[in-house]
Design a protein around this motif. Structure first.
Motif, mmCIF file in Angstrom:
data_model
loop_
_atom_site.group_PDB
_atom_site.id
_atom_site.type_symbol
_atom_site.label_atom_id
_atom_site.label_comp_id
_atom_site.label_asym_id
_atom_site.label_seq_id
_atom_site.Cartn_x
_atom_site.Cartn_y
_atom_site.Cartn_z
ATOM 1 N N ASP A 1 -1.804 16.595 31.506
ATOM 2 C CA ASP A 1 -1.017 17.801 31.787
ATOM 3 C C ASP A 1 -1.845 18.623 32.775
ATOM 4 N N VAL A 2 -1.183 19.561 33.440
ATOM 5 C CA VAL A 2 -1.917 20.426 34.371
ATOM 6 C C VAL A 2 -2.668 21.524 33.608
ATOM 7 N N ARG A 3 -2.240 21.814 32.374
ATOM 8 C CA ARG A 3 -2.839 22.929 31.626
ATOM 9 C C ARG A 3 -3.846 22.413 30.595
ATOM 10 N N GLY B 1 4.798 16.209 22.070
ATOM 11 C CA GLY B 1 6.027 15.875 21.328
ATOM 12 C C GLY B 1 6.546 14.470 21.632
ATOM 13 N N LYS B 2 6.634 14.136 22.941
ATOM 14 C CA LYS B 2 7.170 12.810 23.309
ATOM 15 C C LYS B 2 6.151 11.717 22.993
ATOM 16 N N CYS C 1 3.297 14.422 31.629
ATOM 17 C CA CYS C 1 3.465 15.878 31.470
ATOM 18 C C CYS C 1 3.547 16.125 29.965
ATOM 19 N N ALA C 2 2.435 15.904 29.294
ATOM 20 C CA ALA C 2 2.475 15.716 27.835
ATOM 21 C C ALA C 2 2.640 16.999 27.036
ATOM 22 N N ALA C 3 2.238 18.149 27.588
ATOM 23 C CA ALA C 3 2.196 19.419 26.841
ATOM 24 C C ALA C 3 1.478 19.163 25.506
ATOM 25 N N ARG D 1 -4.566 17.096 35.085
ATOM 26 C CA ARG D 1 -4.270 16.770 36.478
ATOM 27 C C ARG D 1 -3.018 17.497 36.965
ATOM 28 N N ASP D 2 -3.145 18.084 38.156
ATOM 29 C CA ASP D 2 -1.949 18.644 38.800
ATOM 30 C C ASP D 2 -1.277 17.506 39.560
ATOM 31 N N LEU D 3 -0.172 17.023 39.034
ATOM 32 C CA LEU D 3 0.480 15.830 39.601
ATOM 33 C C LEU D 3 1.366 16.143 40.792
ATOM 34 N N ASP E 1 8.247 13.898 31.326
ATOM 35 C CA ASP E 1 9.065 14.992 30.772
ATOM 36 C C ASP E 1 8.717 16.208 31.643
HETATM 37 C C1 LIG Z 1 8.722 20.015 29.557
HETATM 38 S S1 LIG Z 1 7.052 20.216 29.330
HETATM 39 C C2 LIG Z 1 6.574 18.747 28.480
HETATM 40 C C3 LIG Z 1 6.949 18.752 27.019
HETATM 41 C C4 LIG Z 1 6.337 17.627 26.225
HETATM 42 N N1 LIG Z 1 6.524 16.339 26.833
HETATM 43 C C5 LIG Z 1 6.851 17.592 24.798
HETATM 44 O O1 LIG Z 1 7.654 16.716 24.446
HETATM 45 O O2 LIG Z 1 6.442 18.479 24.027
HETATM 46 C C6 LIG Z 1 6.410 19.974 30.924
HETATM 47 C C7 LIG Z 1 4.899 20.003 31.033
HETATM 48 O O3 LIG Z 1 4.572 19.733 32.404
HETATM 49 C C8 LIG Z 1 3.383 20.407 32.709
HETATM 50 N N2 LIG Z 1 3.289 20.562 34.173
HETATM 51 C C9 LIG Z 1 3.848 21.520 34.958
HETATM 52 N N3 LIG Z 1 3.511 21.334 36.250
HETATM 53 C C10 LIG Z 1 2.723 20.235 36.281
HETATM 54 C C11 LIG Z 1 2.028 19.557 37.328
HETATM 55 N N4 LIG Z 1 2.110 19.989 38.597
HETATM 56 N N5 LIG Z 1 1.290 18.470 37.011
HETATM 57 C C12 LIG Z 1 1.221 18.031 35.733
HETATM 58 N N6 LIG Z 1 1.847 18.642 34.699
HETATM 59 C C13 LIG Z 1 2.585 19.731 34.969
HETATM 60 C C14 LIG Z 1 3.504 21.731 31.992
HETATM 61 O O4 LIG Z 1 2.227 22.282 31.778
HETATM 62 C C15 LIG Z 1 4.238 21.340 30.708
HETATM 63 O O5 LIG Z 1 3.352 21.213 29.653
#
Ligand SMILES: C[S@@+](CC[C@H](N)C(=O)[O-])C[C@H]1O[C@@H](n2cnc3c(N)ncnc32)[C@H](O)[C@@H]1O
Length: 391
Positions: A245-247, A227-228, A222-224, A271-273, A292
Protein backbone atom coordinates in the motif's frame (compact mmCIF):
# COMPACT_ATOMS: atom_id res chain seq x y z
CA UNK A 1 -35.62 27.05 24.49
CA UNK A 2 -36.58 23.35 24.53
CA UNK A 3 -33.74 20.88 24.28
CA UNK A 4 -35.12 19.80 20.89
CA UNK A 5 -34.65 23.30 19.46
CA UNK A 6 -31.23 23.35 20.95
CA UNK A 7 -30.41 20.09 19.06
CA UNK A 8 -31.60 21.71 15.84
CA UNK A 9 -29.46 24.80 16.47
CA UNK A 10 -26.36 22.74 17.29
CA UNK A 11 -26.82 20.66 14.11
CA UNK A 12 -27.20 23.89 12.09
CA UNK A 13 -23.97 25.31 13.52
CA UNK A 14 -22.01 22.11 12.98
CA UNK A 15 -23.20 21.82 9.37
CA UNK A 16 -22.48 25.51 8.68
CA UNK A 17 -18.89 25.05 9.94
CA UNK A 18 -18.28 22.02 7.69
CA UNK A 19 -16.26 22.67 4.52
CA UNK A 20 -16.22 19.14 3.07
CA UNK A 21 -12.41 18.95 3.24
CA UNK A 22 -12.37 16.09 5.75
CA UNK A 23 -14.83 13.25 6.44
CA UNK A 24 -17.87 14.63 8.28
CA UNK A 25 -17.25 12.05 11.05
CA UNK A 26 -13.87 13.73 11.82
CA UNK A 27 -15.44 17.19 11.77
CA UNK A 28 -18.17 16.03 14.15
CA UNK A 29 -15.65 14.51 16.53
CA UNK A 30 -13.72 17.81 16.68
CA UNK A 31 -16.89 19.83 17.20
CA UNK A 32 -17.99 17.63 20.09
CA UNK A 33 -14.50 17.69 21.62
CA UNK A 34 -14.57 21.50 21.55
CA UNK A 35 -18.07 21.61 23.12
CA UNK A 36 -17.92 19.57 26.29
CA UNK A 37 -21.50 20.53 27.20
CA UNK A 38 -22.92 17.74 25.02
CA UNK A 39 -23.70 14.48 26.82
CA UNK A 40 -23.78 11.18 24.95
CA UNK A 41 -27.55 11.36 24.34
CA UNK A 42 -27.17 14.90 22.90
CA UNK A 43 -24.31 13.80 20.66
CA UNK A 44 -26.36 10.88 19.36
CA UNK A 45 -29.35 13.07 18.52
CA UNK A 46 -27.28 15.83 16.87
CA UNK A 47 -25.30 13.24 14.89
CA UNK A 48 -28.51 11.64 13.63
CA UNK A 49 -29.92 15.03 12.59
CA UNK A 50 -26.78 15.94 10.65
CA UNK A 51 -26.49 12.60 8.85
CA UNK A 52 -30.19 12.56 7.92
CA UNK A 53 -29.74 16.07 6.52
CA UNK A 54 -26.83 14.95 4.31
CA UNK A 55 -28.82 11.92 3.14
CA UNK A 56 -31.04 14.32 1.18
CA UNK A 57 -28.08 15.45 -0.94
CA UNK A 58 -29.02 18.58 -2.87
CA UNK A 59 -32.78 18.10 -2.43
CA UNK A 60 -34.99 20.68 -0.72
CA UNK A 61 -32.60 23.59 -1.34
CA UNK A 62 -35.52 26.03 -1.24
CA UNK A 63 -36.54 25.45 2.37
CA UNK A 64 -34.86 26.63 5.58
CA UNK A 65 -32.01 24.61 7.06
CA UNK A 66 -34.18 23.89 10.08
CA UNK A 67 -36.99 22.46 7.94
CA UNK A 68 -34.53 20.45 5.88
CA UNK A 69 -33.12 18.93 9.08
CA UNK A 70 -36.63 17.89 10.13
CA UNK A 71 -37.50 16.61 6.64
CA UNK A 72 -34.27 14.58 6.56
CA UNK A 73 -35.10 12.99 9.90
CA UNK A 74 -38.67 12.25 8.76
CA UNK A 75 -37.67 10.67 5.44
CA UNK A 76 -34.75 8.68 6.83
CA UNK A 77 -36.45 7.30 9.96
CA UNK A 78 -38.68 4.25 10.25
CA UNK A 79 -39.52 4.60 13.95
CA UNK A 80 -40.85 7.34 16.22
CA UNK A 81 -38.41 9.91 17.63
CA UNK A 82 -38.79 12.24 20.61
CA UNK A 83 -37.55 15.14 18.53
CA UNK A 84 -40.19 14.73 15.82
CA UNK A 85 -42.81 14.02 18.48
CA UNK A 86 -42.12 17.46 19.96
CA UNK A 87 -41.40 19.52 16.87
CA UNK A 88 -43.45 17.79 14.13
CA UNK A 89 -45.96 15.47 15.84
CA UNK A 90 -48.02 15.15 12.63
CA UNK A 91 -44.96 13.60 10.90
CA UNK A 92 -44.08 11.45 13.85
CA UNK A 93 -47.59 9.94 13.75
CA UNK A 94 -46.95 8.61 10.22
CA UNK A 95 -43.27 7.75 10.59
CA UNK A 96 -43.78 4.12 9.44
CA UNK A 97 -45.48 5.24 6.20
CA UNK A 98 -43.88 4.21 2.86
CA UNK A 99 -41.32 6.63 1.43
CA UNK A 100 -43.49 7.50 -1.62
CA UNK A 101 -46.34 8.52 0.70
CA UNK A 102 -44.00 10.58 2.89
CA UNK A 103 -42.76 12.42 -0.20
CA UNK A 104 -46.36 13.15 -1.24
CA UNK A 105 -47.05 14.51 2.23
CA UNK A 106 -44.04 16.85 2.05
CA UNK A 107 -45.27 18.09 -1.32
CA UNK A 108 -41.70 18.98 -2.34
CA UNK A 109 -39.51 17.70 -5.09
CA UNK A 110 -37.09 15.04 -3.97
CA UNK A 111 -35.93 12.93 -6.91
CA UNK A 112 -33.07 10.62 -7.85
CA UNK A 113 -30.82 13.34 -9.24
CA UNK A 114 -31.50 15.81 -6.43
CA UNK A 115 -30.24 13.18 -3.98
CA UNK A 116 -27.45 11.72 -6.15
CA UNK A 117 -26.38 14.37 -8.65
CA UNK A 118 -24.31 12.05 -10.89
CA UNK A 119 -27.00 9.69 -12.22
CA UNK A 120 -25.74 10.15 -15.81
CA UNK A 121 -22.34 8.73 -14.78
CA UNK A 122 -23.69 5.43 -13.45
CA UNK A 123 -22.42 2.02 -14.53
CA UNK A 124 -24.74 -0.13 -16.66
CA UNK A 125 -27.52 -1.95 -14.86
CA UNK A 126 -27.75 0.35 -11.84
CA UNK A 127 -31.32 1.48 -11.18
CA UNK A 128 -30.78 5.23 -10.74
CA UNK A 129 -33.85 5.79 -8.56
CA UNK A 130 -33.36 2.68 -6.43
CA UNK A 131 -29.72 3.57 -5.90
CA UNK A 132 -30.30 7.30 -5.19
CA UNK A 133 -33.15 6.75 -2.72
CA UNK A 134 -31.16 4.05 -0.90
CA UNK A 135 -29.03 6.89 0.51
CA UNK A 136 -31.93 7.78 2.78
CA UNK A 137 -31.19 4.64 4.80
CA UNK A 138 -28.07 3.91 6.78
CA UNK A 139 -26.41 0.71 5.47
CA UNK A 140 -26.00 -2.27 7.81
CA UNK A 141 -22.83 -3.54 9.42
CA UNK A 142 -21.77 -6.88 7.92
CA UNK A 143 -19.56 -9.69 9.13
CA UNK A 144 -17.93 -12.38 7.04
CA UNK A 145 -17.62 -15.54 9.10
CA UNK A 146 -14.26 -17.21 8.58
CA UNK A 147 -14.03 -20.88 7.54
CA UNK A 148 -15.05 -23.31 10.28
CA UNK A 149 -16.19 -20.56 12.71
CA UNK A 150 -19.91 -20.35 11.91
CA UNK A 151 -21.23 -22.24 14.97
CA UNK A 152 -18.96 -20.25 17.30
CA UNK A 153 -19.99 -16.87 15.87
CA UNK A 154 -23.74 -17.59 15.79
CA UNK A 155 -23.58 -18.98 19.31
CA UNK A 156 -21.78 -15.88 20.61
CA UNK A 157 -24.24 -13.52 18.89
CA UNK A 158 -27.22 -15.36 20.38
CA UNK A 159 -25.62 -15.54 23.83
CA UNK A 160 -25.06 -11.76 23.78
CA UNK A 161 -28.68 -11.22 22.66
CA UNK A 162 -27.56 -9.26 19.60
CA UNK A 163 -30.19 -8.82 16.90
CA UNK A 164 -28.88 -10.09 13.56
CA UNK A 165 -29.79 -11.64 10.21
CA UNK A 166 -27.95 -14.15 8.03
CA UNK A 167 -28.40 -12.93 4.42
CA UNK A 168 -25.70 -15.20 2.97
CA UNK A 169 -24.08 -18.52 3.90
CA UNK A 170 -21.32 -16.94 5.92
CA UNK A 171 -22.64 -13.39 6.12
CA UNK A 172 -24.19 -11.73 9.16
CA UNK A 173 -26.02 -8.37 8.99
CA UNK A 174 -26.16 -6.26 12.14
CA UNK A 175 -27.44 -2.84 13.08
CA UNK A 176 -24.73 -0.26 12.66
CA UNK A 177 -24.49 0.68 16.31
CA UNK A 178 -23.71 -2.91 17.39
CA UNK A 179 -20.50 -3.05 19.45
CA UNK A 180 -19.46 -6.28 17.79
CA UNK A 181 -15.87 -6.19 19.07
CA UNK A 182 -17.30 -6.85 22.56
CA UNK A 183 -19.14 -9.96 21.38
CA UNK A 184 -16.88 -11.96 19.05
CA UNK A 185 -13.16 -12.38 18.39
CA UNK A 186 -12.88 -10.02 15.43
CA UNK A 187 -10.51 -11.15 12.68
CA UNK A 188 -10.00 -14.57 14.27
CA UNK A 189 -13.61 -15.78 13.96
CA UNK A 190 -15.13 -13.17 11.62
CA UNK A 191 -14.13 -9.98 9.86
CA UNK A 192 -16.11 -6.78 9.44
CA UNK A 193 -16.62 -6.66 5.68
CA UNK A 194 -19.45 -5.19 3.64
CA UNK A 195 -21.76 -7.73 1.98
CA UNK A 196 -20.87 -6.65 -1.58
CA UNK A 197 -17.18 -6.74 -0.72
CA UNK A 198 -17.72 -10.31 0.49
CA UNK A 199 -19.40 -11.12 -2.84
CA UNK A 200 -16.15 -10.21 -4.63
CA UNK A 201 -15.09 -13.53 -3.10
CA UNK A 202 -17.20 -15.25 -5.81
CA UNK A 203 -14.51 -14.15 -8.30
CA UNK A 204 -11.86 -15.83 -6.12
CA UNK A 205 -14.02 -18.98 -5.85
CA UNK A 206 -14.03 -19.11 -9.68
CA UNK A 207 -10.23 -19.04 -9.64
CA UNK A 208 -9.88 -21.86 -7.11
CA UNK A 209 -10.51 -24.50 -9.76
CA UNK A 210 -7.73 -23.03 -11.91
CA UNK A 211 -5.03 -23.62 -9.29
CA UNK A 212 -3.47 -26.95 -10.09
CA UNK A 213 -0.47 -28.32 -8.28
CA UNK A 214 1.67 -25.26 -7.78
CA UNK A 215 1.31 -22.71 -4.96
CA UNK A 216 0.12 -19.40 -6.41
CA UNK A 217 1.96 -16.11 -5.90
CA UNK A 218 -0.74 -13.56 -5.06
CA UNK A 219 -0.20 -9.79 -4.70
CA UNK A 220 -2.83 -7.59 -3.04
CA UNK A 221 -1.34 -4.35 -4.35
CA UNK A 222 -3.68 -1.82 -2.65
CA UNK A 223 -4.13 -3.86 0.48
CA UNK A 224 -5.13 -1.23 3.10
CA UNK A 225 -5.76 -3.19 6.33
CA UNK A 226 -6.06 -6.44 4.37
CA UNK A 227 -9.80 -7.15 3.94
CA UNK A 228 -9.35 -8.72 0.49
CA UNK A 229 -6.12 -10.49 1.51
CA UNK A 230 -7.76 -12.27 4.44
CA UNK A 231 -10.60 -13.29 2.11
CA UNK A 232 -8.09 -14.55 -0.50
CA UNK A 233 -6.34 -16.64 2.19
CA UNK A 234 -9.69 -18.04 3.35
CA UNK A 235 -10.76 -18.98 -0.19
CA UNK A 236 -7.53 -19.86 -2.01
CA UNK A 237 -5.89 -21.19 1.20
CA UNK A 238 -2.35 -22.22 0.27
CA UNK A 239 -0.85 -19.14 -1.42
CA UNK A 240 2.33 -17.05 -1.24
CA UNK A 241 0.83 -13.72 -0.25
CA UNK A 242 2.42 -10.32 -0.88
CA UNK A 243 0.71 -7.11 0.25
CA UNK A 244 1.51 -3.45 -0.41
CA UNK A 245 0.00 0.00 0.00
CA UNK A 246 1.16 3.59 -0.34
CA UNK A 247 0.36 4.29 3.34
CA UNK A 248 2.70 2.94 6.00
CA UNK A 249 0.10 3.53 8.76
CA UNK A 250 -2.47 1.27 7.12
CA UNK A 251 0.07 -1.54 6.74
CA UNK A 252 0.66 -1.30 10.50
CA UNK A 253 -3.08 -1.94 10.95
CA UNK A 254 -2.82 -4.82 8.49
CA UNK A 255 -0.01 -6.39 10.49
CA UNK A 256 -2.12 -6.33 13.68
CA UNK A 257 -5.15 -7.69 11.84
CA UNK A 258 -3.15 -10.48 10.21
CA UNK A 259 -1.79 -11.45 13.63
CA UNK A 260 -5.35 -11.74 14.99
CA UNK A 261 -6.38 -13.64 11.84
CA UNK A 262 -3.49 -16.09 12.28
CA UNK A 263 -1.81 -15.10 8.98
CA UNK A 264 1.94 -15.22 9.57
CA UNK A 265 3.60 -16.05 6.31
CA UNK A 266 3.45 -13.05 3.94
CA UNK A 267 5.62 -10.32 2.43
CA UNK A 268 4.75 -6.64 2.68
CA UNK A 269 6.13 -3.40 1.29
CA UNK A 270 5.18 0.28 0.95
CA UNK A 271 4.93 1.59 -2.61
CA UNK A 272 3.28 4.40 -4.54
CA UNK A 273 2.08 2.42 -7.55
CA UNK A 274 1.13 5.50 -9.53
CA UNK A 275 4.86 6.05 -10.08
CA UNK A 276 6.52 4.11 -12.80
CA UNK A 277 9.54 2.55 -11.13
CA UNK A 278 11.11 -0.87 -11.36
CA UNK A 279 9.63 -3.33 -8.90
CA UNK A 280 10.78 -6.78 -8.00
CA UNK A 281 9.75 -8.67 -4.93
CA UNK A 282 10.62 -12.15 -3.76
CA UNK A 283 7.47 -13.58 -5.22
CA UNK A 284 7.07 -11.72 -8.49
CA UNK A 285 5.95 -12.33 -11.13
CA UNK A 286 2.49 -13.13 -9.83
CA UNK A 287 -0.19 -15.66 -10.74
CA UNK A 288 -2.86 -13.31 -9.39
CA UNK A 289 -2.88 -9.58 -8.69
CA UNK A 290 -5.75 -8.17 -6.64
CA UNK A 291 -6.09 -4.42 -7.33
CA UNK A 292 -8.75 -2.96 -5.03
CA UNK A 293 -7.88 0.49 -6.33
CA UNK A 294 -8.37 3.93 -4.73
CA UNK A 295 -11.67 5.29 -6.07
CA UNK A 296 -14.45 7.82 -5.58
CA UNK A 297 -16.09 5.45 -3.09
CA UNK A 298 -19.42 6.43 -4.65
CA UNK A 299 -20.86 2.98 -3.95
CA UNK A 300 -20.37 3.59 -0.22
CA UNK A 301 -21.84 7.07 0.22
CA UNK A 302 -24.71 5.64 2.26
CA UNK A 303 -22.03 5.53 4.99
CA UNK A 304 -20.59 8.99 4.19
CA UNK A 305 -23.64 10.87 2.83
CA UNK A 306 -21.89 14.25 3.04
CA UNK A 307 -20.26 13.23 -0.26
CA UNK A 308 -23.63 13.63 -1.99
CA UNK A 309 -23.20 17.39 -1.51
CA UNK A 310 -19.43 17.80 -1.53
CA UNK A 311 -17.94 15.36 -4.09
CA UNK A 312 -16.60 17.37 -7.06
CA UNK A 313 -17.55 15.82 -10.41
CA UNK A 314 -14.02 16.57 -11.71
CA UNK A 315 -12.67 13.95 -9.28
CA UNK A 316 -14.23 11.12 -11.31
CA UNK A 317 -11.72 11.76 -14.10
CA UNK A 318 -8.86 12.16 -11.59
CA UNK A 319 -9.62 8.76 -10.01
CA UNK A 320 -10.02 7.09 -13.37
CA UNK A 321 -6.57 8.36 -14.47
CA UNK A 322 -4.94 7.24 -11.18
CA UNK A 323 -6.52 3.79 -11.55
CA UNK A 324 -5.12 3.42 -15.08
CA UNK A 325 -1.63 4.31 -13.84
CA UNK A 326 -1.81 1.79 -10.99
CA UNK A 327 -3.08 -0.94 -13.32
CA UNK A 328 -0.47 -0.38 -16.00
CA UNK A 329 2.37 -0.28 -13.44
CA UNK A 330 1.23 -3.49 -11.74
CA UNK A 331 0.24 -5.55 -14.79
CA UNK A 332 3.94 -5.65 -15.65
CA UNK A 333 4.38 -7.94 -12.62
CA UNK A 334 1.79 -10.45 -13.81
CA UNK A 335 2.90 -13.83 -15.25
CA UNK A 336 1.70 -14.62 -18.73
CA UNK A 337 -1.57 -16.54 -18.25
CA UNK A 338 -1.84 -14.82 -14.83
CA UNK A 339 -5.09 -13.27 -13.54
CA UNK A 340 -5.86 -9.65 -12.67
CA UNK A 341 -8.78 -8.91 -10.32
CA UNK A 342 -9.75 -5.24 -10.62
CA UNK A 343 -12.07 -3.92 -7.89
CA UNK A 344 -13.67 -0.56 -7.05
CA UNK A 345 -16.36 0.56 -4.62
CA UNK A 346 -17.52 3.04 -7.25
CA UNK A 347 -20.76 3.24 -9.24
CA UNK A 348 -19.18 5.36 -11.97
CA UNK A 349 -18.72 3.89 -15.44
CA UNK A 350 -15.48 5.83 -15.95
CA UNK A 351 -13.89 4.00 -13.00
CA UNK A 352 -15.50 0.67 -13.89
CA UNK A 353 -16.42 -0.60 -17.39
CA UNK A 354 -14.54 2.21 -19.17
CA UNK A 355 -11.31 1.33 -17.37
CA UNK A 356 -11.83 -2.35 -18.12
CA UNK A 357 -12.31 -1.53 -21.83
CA UNK A 358 -9.05 0.44 -21.65
CA UNK A 359 -7.25 -2.55 -20.06
CA UNK A 360 -8.46 -4.75 -22.92
CA UNK A 361 -7.44 -2.29 -25.63
CA UNK A 362 -4.23 -0.82 -24.24
CA UNK A 363 -2.87 -3.60 -22.05
CA UNK A 364 -4.20 -6.49 -24.14
CA UNK A 365 -5.79 -8.19 -21.14
CA UNK A 366 -8.60 -10.63 -21.84
CA UNK A 367 -11.83 -9.98 -19.93
CA UNK A 368 -13.25 -13.13 -18.30
CA UNK A 369 -16.04 -11.59 -16.21
CA UNK A 370 -17.18 -8.21 -14.91
CA UNK A 371 -20.03 -7.33 -12.59
CA UNK A 372 -21.57 -4.41 -10.77
CA UNK A 373 -22.29 -5.93 -7.35
CA UNK A 374 -25.42 -4.09 -6.32
CA UNK A 375 -25.92 -3.58 -2.62
CA UNK A 376 -28.52 -0.82 -2.55
CA UNK A 377 -31.54 -3.12 -2.12
CA UNK A 378 -29.95 -4.97 0.81
CA UNK A 379 -28.55 -2.05 2.86
CA UNK A 380 -25.02 -2.75 1.60
CA UNK A 381 -22.43 -0.95 -0.55
CA UNK A 382 -22.32 -1.21 -4.35
CA UNK A 383 -19.05 -2.43 -5.83
CA UNK A 384 -17.55 -3.39 -9.17
CA UNK A 385 -15.22 -6.28 -9.96
CA UNK A 386 -13.63 -7.52 -13.17
CA UNK A 387 -11.47 -10.60 -13.71
CA UNK A 388 -8.98 -10.36 -16.56
CA UNK A 389 -6.24 -12.63 -17.89
CA UNK A 390 -2.87 -11.85 -19.39
CA UNK A 391 -2.33 -13.64 -22.69
C1 LIG B 1 -10.08 0.69 -1.60
S1 LIG B 1 -8.72 0.74 -0.59
C2 LIG B 1 -8.27 -0.95 -0.41
C3 LIG B 1 -9.16 -1.72 0.54
C4 LIG B 1 -8.64 -3.09 0.89
N1 LIG B 1 -8.28 -3.87 -0.26
C5 LIG B 1 -9.63 -3.87 1.73
O1 LIG B 1 -10.28 -4.80 1.23
O2 LIG B 1 -9.77 -3.52 2.92
C6 LIG B 1 -7.49 1.37 -1.63
C7 LIG B 1 -6.10 1.46 -1.03
O3 LIG B 1 -5.23 1.95 -2.05
C8 LIG B 1 -4.21 2.69 -1.44
N2 LIG B 1 -3.61 3.59 -2.45
C9 LIG B 1 -4.04 4.81 -2.84
N3 LIG B 1 -3.20 5.34 -3.77
C10 LIG B 1 -2.23 4.42 -3.95
C11 LIG B 1 -1.05 4.39 -4.76
N4 LIG B 1 -0.74 5.43 -5.56
N5 LIG B 1 -0.25 3.30 -4.70
C12 LIG B 1 -0.57 2.26 -3.90
N6 LIG B 1 -1.66 2.23 -3.10
C13 LIG B 1 -2.48 3.30 -3.13
C14 LIG B 1 -4.90 3.44 -0.33
O4 LIG B 1 -3.97 3.80 0.66
C15 LIG B 1 -5.95 2.43 0.14
O5 LIG B 1 -5.52 1.77 1.28
Amino acid sequence: MSRYYSYINSAKEIIAAYSGLEPFASHLKKQFAANKKFGSKDRKQITQLCYCYFRLGRSLQDISLENKLLAGLFLSSRSSSDLLLHLKPEWNDVIEMRLEKKLELLNSTVNASSIFPFTNELSDGIDAAGFAFSHLQQPDLFLRIRPGRKDTVLHQLKAADVSFQVPGDNTVALLNATKIEEVIMLNKDAVVQDYSSQRVGEFLEDLKSKIENQKWNVWDCCAASGGKSIMAKDILVDINLTVSDVRESILINLKKRFQEAGIKDYKSFIRDLSLHSPLTTNHSPFDLIIADVPCSGSGTWGRTPEQLSFFPSSSIETYSALQKKIVSNTVAQLKSNGYYLYITCSVFKKENEDNVAWMQEELRLQLLKQEVIKGYAVKADTMFAALLKKG
